[in-house]
Motif scaffolding. Structure first.
Motif: not given
Ligand code: SF4
Length: 227
Positions: A15-19, A23-27
């Motif tokens: 879950x944290x990896x997805x998050x 987050x990195x991709x979309x801010x």
């Protein structure tokens, strides 16, 4: 080799990896897009089964008519209210739901929104679920984005994305998906706020009913076919 719909033994890390990847991709997403708690709640009811663009048109109508307060809206007949929110679709049903919500607010909290939101996570959620027309996704959206309590909101995008990532099985229901996330992550309101918003962003841009996987930030970890 990973199997189709393989369940992860470590949902927290997954879950944290997805998050982090989203987050990195979309801010930062800065949700919920509303000027106040009442507008947030009305938007959450209006967004059922329609696009946000249609909700915005309905909210603009209400704003122009000076109806975006519980008191003003409560003074309006359901049929008149329906006319204002027509662009959001299912306007008769949504008008009834808004009126039912206002009745809950009046009878439970003398119309005081702050008191309702301060009533506590479990009480607020249970009360909202008792309002005809409000289901778990709408109730949890209100609990999280207006009440600022740490609850994870599940929607169709969430199910599709988590299935693709091997976190849930085909056919997993709302409570199961929510339970998996809330058992795996700390009860962190800010995290749940951003996570849901990021999943919606991914859903709108890539993970629709017919996913456009090319360019999806999560494609490397895809472990299942999506129907
Ligand atoms: S867009 Fe494709 S790769 Fe991305 S989460 Fe959806 S199904 Fe998986």
């Amino acid at each position: 080799m990973k199997k189709k719909n393989d369940r992860s033994p470590r949902p927290r890390q997954r879950l944290l990896k997805i998050y982090r990847r989203l987050e990195k991709a979309y801010g930062p997403q800065g949700w919920w897009p509303a000027k106040g708690d009442f507008e947030m709640i009305v938007g959450a009811i209006l967004t059922q089964n329609t696009s946000w663009a249609n909700v915005t048109r309905a909210l603009d109508n209400l704003q122009r008519a000076g109806l975006l307060t519980p008191k003003k809206m409560a003074g309006l007949a359901a049929v008149e209210l329906g006319g204002h929110i027509r662009p959001a679709g299912y306007f008769r049903q949504k008008s009834r739901t808004l009126k039912e919500f206002l009745r809950f607010l009046r009878e439970g909290y003398r119309g005081n929104l702050e008191d309702m939101l301060a009533s506590g996570q479990e009480k607020l959620r249970a009360g909202l679920l008792g309002v005809r027309g409000i289901g778990p996704e709408t109730a949890d959206s209100i609990v999280l984005y207006a009440g600022h309590y740490p609850v994870f909101v599940v929607d169709a995008y969430t199910g599709r994305i988590f299935r693709c990532q091997g976190l849930i099985a085909e056919g997993a229901k709302y409570a199961e998906i929510q339970g998996m996330v809330m058992a795996g992550l700390e009860p962190d309101e800010r995290l749940f706020n951003e996570f849901h918003a990021l999943l919606v962003h991914l859903g709108k841009t890539h993970c629709r009913k017919n996913p456009r996987c090319e360019g999806c930030p999560l494609i490397r970890d895809r472990v299942s076919s999506i129907s």
